[in-house]
Design an enzyme around this catalytic site. Structure first.
Site, PDB file in Angstrom:
ATOM      1  N   HIS A   3      -0.585  10.640  -2.604  1.00 17.46           N
ATOM      2  CA  HIS A   3      -1.806  10.411  -2.273  1.00 17.46           C
ATOM      3  C   HIS A   3      -2.797  11.641  -2.001  1.00 17.46           C
ATOM      4  O   HIS A   3      -3.845  11.830  -2.334  1.00 17.46           O
ATOM      5  CB  HIS A   3      -1.801   9.631  -0.697  1.00 17.46           C
ATOM      6  CG  HIS A   3      -3.294   9.328  -0.104  1.00 17.46           C
ATOM      7  ND1 HIS A   3      -3.772  10.204   0.609  1.00 17.46           N
ATOM      8  CD2 HIS A   3      -4.101   8.342  -0.377  1.00 17.46           C
ATOM      9  CE1 HIS A   3      -4.994   9.676   1.269  1.00 17.46           C
ATOM     10  NE2 HIS A   3      -5.222   8.476   0.526  1.00 17.46           N
ATOM     11  N   HIS A  32       0.660  -1.007   0.056  1.00 20.07           N
ATOM     12  CA  HIS A  32       0.022  -0.088  -0.072  1.00 20.07           C
ATOM     13  C   HIS A  32       0.951   1.301  -0.011  1.00 20.07           C
ATOM     14  O   HIS A  32       1.613   1.577   1.054  1.00 20.07           O
ATOM     15  CB  HIS A  32      -0.938  -0.092   1.165  1.00 20.07           C
ATOM     16  CG  HIS A  32      -1.865   0.989   1.396  1.00 20.07           C
ATOM     17  ND1 HIS A  32      -1.948   2.082   2.225  1.00 20.07           N
ATOM     18  CD2 HIS A  32      -2.820   1.660   0.599  1.00 20.07           C
ATOM     19  CE1 HIS A  32      -2.821   2.890   2.185  1.00 20.07           C
ATOM     20  NE2 HIS A  32      -3.417   2.609   1.000  1.00 20.07           N
TER      21      HIS A  32
END
Length: 349
Positions: A162, A120
């Site tokens: 992100h 991730h």
């Protein structure tokens, strides 16, 4: 004994059900033959004299002599009937156990996939998230696949980061889409992991180059952009680097996924979700499209394990995010989850 007419490894047959039907039919045939033979011998004995040699027929396998051969056959028949009942009960229990193991196997290895551990934002538990260092650390640690978030810079370059802003992860501030690539890469992206001082925000193309030859799949998530037209910039790079059949492109915005599909028929669409209504919506869209998977928040799947079977019956796989507990990963395995995103590698995978 007749030969079992099915291949036990052919999952389309329904092995357990077919096997119990077959063994029951065989045992019924045996029982029927026993009844016929008993009736035939009883009739012979009733209508014929019983010379001394008939005594041999009255002695059973245990050496016990019965009053008549008919009594001995009745005893043998009752013994065989008890054995038949025991055998059918035993077979039924064993078949149920076989079916359970087959179900667990199907859950664990649905679609022929082994368990897939997805890094991730790279190995973000160790290195600065979504940086080249994090991607390389993930590969070195043995992750199967790499996930990252993709945004578009002010001058139209897809980059890996992100948040909509650079504030949390770099020494700068402001919106990603308001900065040029040069401005973005002048920042130090090691704010959360200072011992990686000098880490940069990478371009999406740099991410693709790092993944080449090292990843089973890539999992880019579409985040912020200047307009939806920018989605084509991401798709073009995926195709350029030959990832279109090994790419799951994710989004919470399903309109963005529709644009991806209009641009390319081969890229798998990943529907991000965390509640039942969105699950049902995603399931319908994937069934219509025929090339997508569900990417769920993991507690939603743990709380609704039956949904794994609902999706699997439609040929749709499920990945979950973000799990950093060995105990939770084991629970997810038991309900049939085959793909898990984690920030760490040493979580019992």
């Amino acid at each position: 004994m007749p030969k079992f007419p099915y291949n036990p490894f052919d999952s389309s047959v329904g092995f357990g059900r077919k096997f119990i039907q077959w063994i029951n039919n065989v045992l019924k045939d045996i029982g029927s033959d026993l009844k016929e033979n008993k009736a035939r011998v009883d009739n012979l004995i009733r209508n014929a004299p019983q010379p001394s040699e008939v005594v041999d027929l009255r002695v059973d396998a245990d050496g016990v002599e019965h009053a008549t051969a008919g009594d001995r056959i009745t005893k043998d028949y009752d013994t065989l009937t008890s054995q038949y009942v025991y055998l059918t009960d035993t077979v039924d229990i064993q078949v149920k156990d076989i079916n359970q193991k087959i179900l667990e196997s199907k859950r664990s290895f649905a679609f022929g996939y082994e368990f897939e551990h997805i890094a991730h934002r790279g190995f973000s538990g160790v290195a600065p998230e979504s940086t080249i260092a994090a991607f390389i650390e993930a590969i070195n640690a043995g992750f199967n696949s790499l996930e990252t978030d993709v945004q578009i810079s002010a001058d139209g370059v897809p980059v890996c980061i992100h948040d909509d802003t650079v504030d949390r992860t770099t020494n700068g501030s402001g919106l990603v889409k308001a900065k040029t690539l040069s401005q973005l890469q002048s920042l130090d992206a090691s704010k959360l992991k200072p011992y990686y001082s000098g880490a940069k925000i990478p371009t999406f193309e740099e991410y693709l180059e790092v993944c080449k030859g090292h990843c089973k799949y890539i999992y880019p998530e579409i985040k912020s952009y200047r307009s939806q037209n920018d989605i084509s910039l991401i798709v073009d790079l995926i195709v350029k680097h030959g990832w279109e059949t090994k790419c799951i492109i994710q989004s919470f915005r399903y309109d963005d996924l529709r644009i991806v599909r209009n641009l390319n028929p081969s890229i798998t669409l990943g529907y991000l979700l965390g509640d039942l209504s969105t699950f049902n919506n995603a399931l319908d869209k994937i069934k219509t499209d025929g090339n997508g998977i569900i990417l769920s928040e993991y507690t939603f799947m743990l709380n609704n394990p039956s949904l794994v079977e609902v999706a699997r019956k439609e040929g749709i796989d499920i990945a979950v995010w973000t799990v950093d507990s060995a105990e939770i990963i084991q629970r997810l395995k038991k309900i049939g989850i085959t793909r898990v995103m984690s920030n760490y590698k040493n979580v019992g995978w």
